[in-house]
Design a protein around this motif. Structure first.
Motif, PDB file in Angstrom:
ATOM      1  N   ASP A  69      38.838  46.149  47.911  1.00 41.29           N
ATOM      2  CA  ASP A  69      39.950  46.914  48.455  1.00 41.29           C
ATOM      3  C   ASP A  69      41.117  45.957  48.579  1.00 41.29           C
ATOM      4  O   ASP A  69      40.995  44.896  49.210  1.00 41.29           O
ATOM      5  CB  ASP A  69      39.589  47.523  49.813  1.00 41.29           C
ATOM      6  CG  ASP A  69      38.674  48.721  49.684  1.00 41.29           C
ATOM      7  OD1 ASP A  69      38.624  49.325  48.587  1.00 41.29           O
ATOM      8  OD2 ASP A  69      38.007  49.064  50.674  1.00 41.29           O
ATOM      9  N   PHE A  70      42.235  46.322  47.977  1.00 45.44           N
ATOM     10  CA  PHE A  70      43.424  45.484  47.901  1.00 45.44           C
ATOM     11  C   PHE A  70      44.505  46.178  48.716  1.00 45.44           C
ATOM     12  O   PHE A  70      44.945  47.280  48.370  1.00 45.44           O
ATOM     13  CB  PHE A  70      43.846  45.342  46.436  1.00 45.44           C
ATOM     14  CG  PHE A  70      44.934  44.355  46.208  1.00 45.44           C
ATOM     15  CD1 PHE A  70      44.634  43.060  45.819  1.00 45.44           C
ATOM     16  CD2 PHE A  70      46.267  44.708  46.387  1.00 45.44           C
ATOM     17  CE1 PHE A  70      45.641  42.137  45.593  1.00 45.44           C
ATOM     18  CE2 PHE A  70      47.272  43.794  46.172  1.00 45.44           C
ATOM     19  CZ  PHE A  70      46.964  42.507  45.777  1.00 45.44           C
ATOM     20  N   THR A  71      44.905  45.553  49.813  1.00 46.09           N
ATOM     21  CA  THR A  71      45.882  46.164  50.706  1.00 46.09           C
ATOM     22  C   THR A  71      47.239  45.503  50.528  1.00 46.09           C
ATOM     23  O   THR A  71      47.356  44.272  50.592  1.00 46.09           O
ATOM     24  CB  THR A  71      45.424  46.056  52.176  1.00 46.09           C
ATOM     25  OG1 THR A  71      44.130  46.668  52.287  1.00 46.09           O
ATOM     26  CG2 THR A  71      46.392  46.758  53.109  1.00 46.09           C
ATOM     27  N   ARG A  73      51.547  46.528  51.439  1.00 42.92           N
ATOM     28  CA  ARG A  73      52.550  47.425  52.033  1.00 42.92           C
ATOM     29  C   ARG A  73      51.923  48.641  52.708  1.00 42.92           C
ATOM     30  O   ARG A  73      52.445  49.747  52.634  1.00 42.92           O
ATOM     31  CB  ARG A  73      53.561  47.862  50.989  1.00 42.92           C
ATOM     32  CG  ARG A  73      54.408  46.737  50.464  1.00 42.92           C
ATOM     33  CD  ARG A  73      55.518  47.214  49.587  1.00 42.92           C
ATOM     34  NE  ARG A  73      55.036  48.232  48.668  1.00 42.92           N
ATOM     35  CZ  ARG A  73      55.590  48.496  47.503  1.00 42.92           C
ATOM     36  NH1 ARG A  73      56.634  47.846  47.104  1.00 42.92           N
ATOM     37  NH2 ARG A  73      55.088  49.429  46.718  1.00 42.92           N
ATOM     38  N   GLY A  74      50.779  48.457  53.366  1.00 43.67           N
ATOM     39  CA  GLY A  74      50.133  49.538  54.091  1.00 43.67           C
ATOM     40  C   GLY A  74      49.257  50.442  53.247  1.00 43.67           C
ATOM     41  O   GLY A  74      48.585  51.329  53.782  1.00 43.67           O
ATOM     42  N   ASP A  75      49.245  50.257  51.936  1.00 46.39           N
ATOM     43  CA  ASP A  75      48.389  51.049  51.048  1.00 46.39           C
ATOM     44  C   ASP A  75      47.170  50.233  50.644  1.00 46.39           C
ATOM     45  O   ASP A  75      47.265  49.024  50.448  1.00 46.39           O
ATOM     46  CB  ASP A  75      49.138  51.446  49.770  1.00 46.39           C
ATOM     47  CG  ASP A  75      50.254  52.434  50.030  1.00 46.39           C
ATOM     48  OD1 ASP A  75      50.116  53.266  50.945  1.00 46.39           O
ATOM     49  OD2 ASP A  75      51.274  52.368  49.314  1.00 46.39           O
ATOM     50  N   THR A  76      46.028  50.894  50.492  1.00 48.80           N
ATOM     51  CA  THR A  76      44.828  50.224  50.013  1.00 48.80           C
ATOM     52  C   THR A  76      44.466  50.786  48.643  1.00 48.80           C
ATOM     53  O   THR A  76      44.275  51.998  48.492  1.00 48.80           O
ATOM     54  CB  THR A  76      43.659  50.403  50.998  1.00 48.80           C
ATOM     55  OG1 THR A  76      44.032  49.829  52.253  1.00 48.80           O
ATOM     56  CG2 THR A  76      42.408  49.716  50.493  1.00 48.80           C
ATOM     57  N   LEU A  77      44.407  49.876  47.672  1.00 53.22           N
ATOM     58  CA  LEU A  77      44.015  50.225  46.312  1.00 53.22           C
ATOM     59  C   LEU A  77      42.586  49.751  46.098  1.00 53.22           C
ATOM     60  O   LEU A  77      42.241  48.634  46.496  1.00 53.22           O
ATOM     61  CB  LEU A  77      44.940  49.526  45.304  1.00 53.22           C
ATOM     62  CG  LEU A  77      46.440  49.695  45.521  1.00 53.22           C
ATOM     63  CD1 LEU A  77      47.213  48.781  44.578  1.00 53.22           C
ATOM     64  CD2 LEU A  77      46.834  51.138  45.332  1.00 53.22           C
ATOM     65  N   HIS A  78      41.749  50.568  45.485  1.00 54.09           N
ATOM     66  CA  HIS A  78      40.366  50.169  45.189  1.00 54.09           C
ATOM     67  C   HIS A  78      40.353  49.626  43.768  1.00 54.09           C
ATOM     68  O   HIS A  78      40.559  50.375  42.806  1.00 54.09           O
ATOM     69  CB  HIS A  78      39.418  51.350  45.350  1.00 54.09           C
ATOM     70  CG  HIS A  78      37.983  50.967  45.269  1.00 54.09           C
ATOM     71  ND1 HIS A  78      37.364  50.196  46.235  1.00 54.09           N
ATOM     72  CD2 HIS A  78      37.045  51.234  44.329  1.00 54.09           C
ATOM     73  CE1 HIS A  78      36.105  50.009  45.884  1.00 54.09           C
ATOM     74  NE2 HIS A  78      35.887  50.626  44.738  1.00 54.09           N
ATOM     75  N   LEU A  79      40.157  48.314  43.631  1.00 53.95           N
ATOM     76  CA  LEU A  79      40.179  47.667  42.320  1.00 53.95           C
ATOM     77  C   LEU A  79      38.763  47.450  41.801  1.00 53.95           C
ATOM     78  O   LEU A  79      37.892  46.990  42.535  1.00 53.95           O
ATOM     79  CB  LEU A  79      40.901  46.322  42.394  1.00 53.95           C
ATOM     80  CG  LEU A  79      42.349  46.348  42.886  1.00 53.95           C
ATOM     81  CD1 LEU A  79      42.948  44.949  42.815  1.00 53.95           C
ATOM     82  CD2 LEU A  79      43.180  47.339  42.093  1.00 53.95           C
ATOM     83  N   VAL A  80      38.578  47.783  40.533  1.00 52.16           N
ATOM     84  CA  VAL A  80      37.302  47.613  39.834  1.00 52.16           C
ATOM     85  C   VAL A  80      37.616  47.004  38.473  1.00 52.16           C
ATOM     86  O   VAL A  80      38.781  46.962  38.061  1.00 52.16           O
ATOM     87  CB  VAL A  80      36.558  48.962  39.678  1.00 52.16           C
ATOM     88  CG1 VAL A  80      36.150  49.516  41.037  1.00 52.16           C
ATOM     89  CG2 VAL A  80      37.416  49.969  38.916  1.00 52.16           C
ATOM     90  N   PRO A  81      36.602  46.532  37.746  1.00 52.80           N
ATOM     91  CA  PRO A  81      36.872  46.002  36.404  1.00 52.80           C
ATOM     92  C   PRO A  81      37.637  47.019  35.547  1.00 52.80           C
ATOM     93  O   PRO A  81      37.366  48.220  35.591  1.00 52.80           O
ATOM     94  CB  PRO A  81      35.478  45.728  35.841  1.00 52.80           C
ATOM     95  CG  PRO A  81      34.654  45.431  37.063  1.00 52.80           C
ATOM     96  CD  PRO A  81      35.182  46.398  38.107  1.00 52.80           C
ATOM     97  N   LEU A  95      42.724  41.089  50.394  1.00 57.10           N
ATOM     98  CA  LEU A  95      41.599  41.612  49.621  1.00 57.10           C
ATOM     99  C   LEU A  95      40.344  41.622  50.477  1.00 57.10           C
ATOM    100  O   LEU A  95      40.085  40.657  51.202  1.00 57.10           O
ATOM    101  CB  LEU A  95      41.291  40.717  48.414  1.00 57.10           C
ATOM    102  CG  LEU A  95      42.269  40.648  47.269  1.00 57.10           C
ATOM    103  CD1 LEU A  95      43.355  39.642  47.565  1.00 57.10           C
ATOM    104  CD2 LEU A  95      41.549  40.278  46.007  1.00 57.10           C
ATOM    105  N   THR A  96      39.543  42.686  50.364  1.00 58.92           N
ATOM    106  CA  THR A  96      38.241  42.765  51.012  1.00 58.92           C
ATOM    107  C   THR A  96      37.237  43.269  49.988  1.00 58.92           C
ATOM    108  O   THR A  96      37.443  44.325  49.378  1.00 58.92           O
ATOM    109  CB  THR A  96      38.267  43.716  52.224  1.00 58.92           C
ATOM    110  OG1 THR A  96      39.229  43.241  53.166  1.00 58.92           O
ATOM    111  CG2 THR A  96      36.894  43.785  52.893  1.00 58.92           C
ATOM    112  N   ALA A  97      36.146  42.534  49.806  1.00 58.02           N
ATOM    113  CA  ALA A  97      35.120  42.924  48.835  1.00 58.02           C
ATOM    114  C   ALA A  97      34.264  44.051  49.398  1.00 58.02           C
ATOM    115  O   ALA A  97      33.761  43.957  50.511  1.00 58.02           O
ATOM    116  CB  ALA A  97      34.251  41.732  48.483  1.00 58.02           C
ATOM    117  N   THR A  98      34.103  45.106  48.619  1.00 58.24           N
ATOM    118  CA  THR A  98      33.228  46.206  49.022  1.00 58.24           C
ATOM    119  C   THR A  98      31.825  46.045  48.441  1.00 58.24           C
ATOM    120  O   THR A  98      30.928  46.828  48.765  1.00 58.24           O
ATOM    121  CB  THR A  98      33.825  47.558  48.580  1.00 58.24           C
ATOM    122  OG1 THR A  98      34.017  47.553  47.170  1.00 58.24           O
ATOM    123  CG2 THR A  98      35.166  47.802  49.277  1.00 58.24           C
TER     124      THR A  98
END
Length: 125
Positions: A69-71, A73-81, A95-98
């Motif tokens: 999870d990539f945060t 400006r207040g938004d969280t984007l879920h990044l994957v390959p 960044l926080t690893a899920t």
């Protein structure tokens, strides 16, 4: 400007075997300093966070394995390959690893390095 066949190609072998996350935080390693860019590899265990920070250069962030999870400006984007993102310089992010994850950051420095610095096993072509 005409192209050339002069130059170098650096191939990294088996990136996933190089780093393990620390017990309480992710591990990061600059694996390349070369013309125009630096590459940084980060290894996360599930739940580990790279606290809010910024880069003095524009960056491209891409997940090679896992998900984060990539945060920004207040938004969280879920990044994957297969889902890289570009950030402008100085933009705060976290960044926080899920799940267990390997992340590659390409710092777009624009600097010239006549001889690259390579910090992982690699093959030059």
């Amino acid at each position: 400007m005409a192209g050339t066949h002069e130059g170098r190609v650096i191939e990294f072998n088996e990136l996933f075997k190089e780093l393990e996350p620390f017990e309480t935080k992710p591990q990061a390693k600059k694996i390349l300093e070369a013309d125009g860019a630096n590459l940084v590899l980060l290894e996360f265990a599930t739940g580990q966070t790279w606290k809010e920070h910024h880069s003095v250069h524009p960056v491209v962030v891409q997940v090679l394995k896992g998900a984060v999870d990539f945060t920004v400006r207040g938004d969280t984007l879920h990044l994957v390959p297969g889902k890289p993102i570009h950030l402008t310089a100085h933009l705060l992010h976290e960044l926080t690893a899920t799940e267990p994850s390997t992340v590659m950051v390409t710092m777009l420095t624009g600097e010239l390095h006549p001889e690259p610095t390579v910090n992982l096993p690699a093959t030059e072509h």
